[in-house]
Design a protein around this motif. Structure first.
Motif, PDB file in Angstrom:
ATOM      1  N   PRO A 218       0.776  -1.460  -0.102  1.00 31.18           N
ATOM      2  CA  PRO A 218       0.017  -0.046   0.066  1.00 31.18           C
ATOM      3  C   PRO A 218       0.868   1.132  -0.109  1.00 31.18           C
ATOM      4  O   PRO A 218       1.886   1.278   0.762  1.00 31.18           O
TER       5      PRO A 218
ATOM      6  N   GLU B 129       0.080   5.393   0.287  1.00 35.44           N
ATOM      7  CA  GLU B 129      -1.075   6.334   0.047  1.00 35.44           C
ATOM      8  C   GLU B 129      -0.867   7.232  -0.849  1.00 35.44           C
ATOM      9  O   GLU B 129       0.275   7.654  -1.102  1.00 35.44           O
TER      10      GLU B 129
ATOM     11  N   GLN C 268      -6.539  -2.092   4.340  1.00 38.03           N
ATOM     12  CA  GLN C 268      -5.649  -1.929   5.456  1.00 38.03           C
ATOM     13  C   GLN C 268      -6.308  -0.804   6.486  1.00 38.03           C
ATOM     14  O   GLN C 268      -6.631   0.324   5.800  1.00 38.03           O
TER      15      GLN C 268
ATOM     16  N   LYS D 144       0.879  -5.628   9.229  1.00 36.04           N
ATOM     17  CA  LYS D 144       2.127  -5.125   8.587  1.00 36.04           C
ATOM     18  C   LYS D 144       2.683  -4.059   9.714  1.00 36.04           C
ATOM     19  O   LYS D 144       2.505  -3.217  10.141  1.00 36.04           O
TER      20      LYS D 144
ATOM     21  N   ASN E 245       9.125  -7.233   3.266  1.00 33.41           N
ATOM     22  CA  ASN E 245       8.796  -5.875   2.621  1.00 33.41           C
ATOM     23  C   ASN E 245       9.899  -4.974   2.926  1.00 33.41           C
ATOM     24  O   ASN E 245      10.641  -4.824   4.136  1.00 33.41           O
TER      25      ASN E 245
ATOM     26  N   ASP F 289      12.706  -2.305  -0.001  1.00 29.85           N
ATOM     27  CA  ASP F 289      13.532  -1.938  -0.632  1.00 29.85           C
ATOM     28  C   ASP F 289      14.120  -3.085  -2.081  1.00 29.85           C
ATOM     29  O   ASP F 289      15.125  -3.243  -2.379  1.00 29.85           O
TER      30      ASP F 289
ATOM     31  N   GLY G  63       6.764  -2.323  -2.885  1.00 24.91           N
ATOM     32  CA  GLY G  63       6.159  -0.957  -3.023  1.00 24.91           C
ATOM     33  C   GLY G  63       6.623   0.033  -4.056  1.00 24.91           C
ATOM     34  O   GLY G  63       6.302  -0.193  -5.200  1.00 24.91           O
ATOM     35  N   ARG G  64       7.344   0.916  -3.793  1.00 30.66           N
ATOM     36  CA  ARG G  64       8.333   1.723  -4.770  1.00 30.66           C
ATOM     37  C   ARG G  64       8.755   0.951  -5.853  1.00 30.66           C
ATOM     38  O   ARG G  64       8.683   1.557  -6.872  1.00 30.66           O
TER      39      ARG G  64
HETATM   40  C1  LIG Z   1       4.278   7.398  -0.489  1.00 33.64           C
HETATM   41  C2  LIG Z   1       4.365   6.199   0.330  1.00 33.64           C
HETATM   42  C3  LIG Z   1       3.107   5.883   0.940  1.00 33.64           C
HETATM   43  C4  LIG Z   1       2.986   4.903   1.653  1.00 33.64           C
HETATM   44  N1  LIG Z   1       1.750   4.680   2.335  1.00 33.64           N
HETATM   45  C5  LIG Z   1       1.607   3.339   3.140  1.00 33.64           C
HETATM   46  C6  LIG Z   1       0.309   2.920   3.602  1.00 33.64           C
HETATM   47  O1  LIG Z   1      -0.868   3.614   3.586  1.00 33.64           O
HETATM   48  N2  LIG Z   1       0.114   1.797   4.260  1.00 33.64           N
HETATM   49  C7  LIG Z   1       1.117   0.968   4.607  1.00 33.64           C
HETATM   50  O2  LIG Z   1       1.164   0.064   5.643  1.00 33.64           O
HETATM   51  N3  LIG Z   1       2.528   1.604   4.130  1.00 33.64           N
HETATM   52  C8  LIG Z   1       2.663   2.599   3.507  1.00 33.64           C
HETATM   53  N4  LIG Z   1       3.771   2.951   2.975  1.00 33.64           N
HETATM   54  C9  LIG Z   1       4.991   2.101   3.142  1.00 33.64           C
HETATM   55  C10 LIG Z   1       5.015   0.856   2.070  1.00 33.64           C
HETATM   56  O3  LIG Z   1       3.974   0.028   2.025  1.00 33.64           O
HETATM   57  C11 LIG Z   1       6.235   0.243   2.337  1.00 33.64           C
HETATM   58  O4  LIG Z   1       6.086  -0.634   3.327  1.00 33.64           O
HETATM   59  C12 LIG Z   1       7.630   0.632   2.132  1.00 33.64           C
HETATM   60  O5  LIG Z   1       7.421   1.760   0.894  1.00 33.64           O
HETATM   61  C13 LIG Z   1       8.801  -0.149   1.931  1.00 33.64           C
HETATM   62  O6  LIG Z   1       8.594  -0.978   0.792  1.00 33.64           O
HETATM   63  P1  LIG Z   1       9.273  -0.705  -0.497  1.00 33.64           P
HETATM   64  O7  LIG Z   1      10.908  -0.322  -0.319  1.00 33.64           O
HETATM   65  O8  LIG Z   1       9.152  -1.981  -1.332  1.00 33.64           O
HETATM   66  O9  LIG Z   1       8.395   0.496  -1.086  1.00 33.64           O
HETATM   67  C14 LIG Z   1       3.906   3.983   2.373  1.00 33.64           C
HETATM   68  C15 LIG Z   1       5.219   4.284   1.643  1.00 33.64           C
HETATM   69  C16 LIG Z   1       5.256   5.429   0.748  1.00 33.64           C
HETATM   70  C17 LIG Z   1       6.897   5.786   0.269  1.00 33.64           C
END
Ligand SMILES: Cc1cc2nc3c(=O)[nH]c(=O)nc-3n(C[C@H](O)[C@H](O)[C@H](O)COP(=O)(O)O)c2cc1C
Length: 315
Positions: A11, A13, A68, A140, A200, A202, A225-226
Motif C-alpha cells: 500500500p 498512500e 488496510q 504489517k 517488505n 527496498d 512498494g516503490r
Molecule cells: C508514499 C508512500 C506511501 C505509503 N503509504 C503506506 C500505507 O498507506 N500503508 C502502509 O502500510 N505503508 C505505506 N507505505 C509503506 C510501504 O507500504 C512500504 O512498506 C515501504 O515503502 C517499503 O517498501 P518498498 O521499499 O518496497 O517501497 C508508504 C510508503 C510510501 C513511500
C-alpha cells in the motif's frame, strides 16, 4: 523455491488507489495480492466516502484486495472489519508501520510498537472479538521504534495470536524510509514467528529477491512498494517473464491517467495525484530527461500534459 513465491503490491498512500491497481492488473497481471492504502477508522465506524469508493467491489472486480486499517481501537477495528466482511473481504490488514509524527503521536501505526503491553492488549481484544464469519487479520509492522531489542519482544507478542500473515518491513520507526533494511533482525523475527511471514522493503529488481531467497530459503512472500511502481513488470520478471516493452509502459501510463481522470475531475487534484505516481514511474518512461523534471514542477494540468506529450512523442 522462487517459483512458489507470492508477490504483493504494497500500500502506498496517494498512489496505489484503485485506478492504479486496476491499470496494473490489466497491463501486468500476476501480482498475487494488492493492499489499499491505510484507512483511518472513525469514531462512528463509518467509512469515509473516498475510502469506501476505493474498496467497493464494483471498482475492484476480480482483484485480490486486502483493505488496510489504521486504528488503535479494538472496537473500531472489529466494527469496521465487519463492514468490510459484508463487502466480501476475507482478510483485513492492520497497519503497525506508518512512521509519521502525527500518526505516531496518536499511538497509531508504528506508534503502537512503543508499548508492547498495550499492543498485546489491543490484539487480545481484537482476536477475542472475532467471530467465525469474521475476516482473517494480517499485520504489517516495522521492527520497533529505535532499538534492536524491541524486535524480540514484538515477535513474542505477535506469536500469541493467529495472525494470517505478518509482513515485516525491517526498519525502525525513527528511520522512516532511510538507510538499509535490517536483514539480520528480519531473519530473527522470521525464524521465531509462528505465523506466516512476508518480507517488505527496498526490493527493486529480480536480483534483490534472489538475494533474499539465498538468505532466507523458507521465505515465500514478498511485498513490493516503490520498486513495483518504478518497474511495473517486476513481478512478471520475477515469475520468469520479460521486462516491460515501451508499448506496455505507454499503455500502462495511459490506463493510469484515464482511470485517474475518471475519478478526479478536478484538474489540480489529478495533477498532484499523477505527479506522485510519476515521481516513481517517470524515469522508466523518460529516463532522467529534463522533460520529466518539467512535468514534476508543472504549475497546471495543461502544462503537465504538455510535458507529458513531449515525453511520449519526443517533441
Ligand atoms: C508514499 C508512500 C506511501 C505509503 N503509504 C503506506 C500505507 O498507506 N500503508 C502502509 O502500510 N505503508 C505505506 N507505505 C509503506 C510501504 O507500504 C512500504 O512498506 C515501504 O515503502 C517499503 O517498501 P518498498 O521499499 O518496497 O517501497 C508508504 C510508503 C510510501 C513511500
Amino acid at each position: 523455491m522462487m517459483f512458489f513465491m507470492k508477490y504483493y503490491m504494497a500500500p502506498l498512500e496517494g498512489i496505489t488507489t484503485f485506478p492504479l491497481r486496476n491499470a496494473h492488473r490489466l497491463v501486468f497481471p500476476g501480482t498475487d495480492k494488492y493492499y489499499t492504502p491505510f484507512i483511518s477508522t472513525t469514531d462512528d465506524f463509518v467509512l469515509k466516502k473516498r475510502d469506501l469508493r476505493d474498496l467497493l467491489p464494483e471498482n475492484n472486480r476480480g482483484a485480490a484486495l486486502v483493505p488496510q486499517l489504521l486504528t488503535n481501537s479494538p472496537s473500531a477495528m472489529l466494527r469496521t472489519a465487519a463492514k468490510l466482511a459484508a463487502l466480501g473481504y476475507h482478510e483485513i490488514n492492520l497497519n503497525l508501520g506508518c512512521p509519521y509524527g502525527t500518526v505516531v503521536a496518536k499511538k497509531r501505526g508504528a506508534g503502537m510498537l512503543r508499548d508492547p503491553g498495550e499492543l498485546d492488549r489491543f490484539l487480545e481484544a481484537v482476536f477475542r472479538g472475532l467471530g467465525p464469519a469474521s475476516p482473517q487479520i494480517s499485520v504489517k509492522t516495522r521492527i520497533g521504534i529505535s532499538d534492536p531489542s524491541e524486535a524480540e519482544t514484538l515477535i513474542r507478542v505477535f506469536n500469541r495470536y493467529p495472525i494470517s500473515e505478518l509482513t515485516i518491513h525491517p526498519r525502525f520507526q525513527k528511520e522512516l524510509y532511510r538507510g538499509t533494511p535490517h536483514l539480520e533482525l528480519f531473519g530473527n523475527m522470521f525464524r521465531e514467528s509462528r505465523n506466516p511471514v512476508c518480507y517488505n522493503g527496498d526490493v527493486e529488481c529480480p536480483a534483490d529477491v534472489q538475494k533474499l531467497t539465498a538468505d532466507f530459503p523458507a521465505l515465500d512472500a514478498v511485498m513490493i512498494g516503490r520498486g513495483l511502481i518504478r518497474r511495473p513488470s517486476l513481478v512478471r520478471e520475477l515469475q520468469g517473464g520479460p521486462p516491460a516493452s515501451r508499448e506496455e509502459l505507454l499503455r500502462y501510463y495511459r490506463e493510469v491517467e484515464a482511470a485517474t481522470a475518471a475519478v478526479m475531475p478536478d484538474e489540480n487534484a489529478r495533477m498532484h495525484r499523477m505527479k506522485e505516481f510519476m515521481e516513481y514511474f517517470g524515469p522508466s518512461l523518460a529516463g532522467s530527461d529534463h522533460r520529466l523534471a518539467e512535468l514534476l514542477k508543472a504549475p497546471s494540468w495543461s502544462r503537465y500534459k504538455g510535458a507529458m506529450e513531449a515525453i511520449l512523442y519526443g517533441s
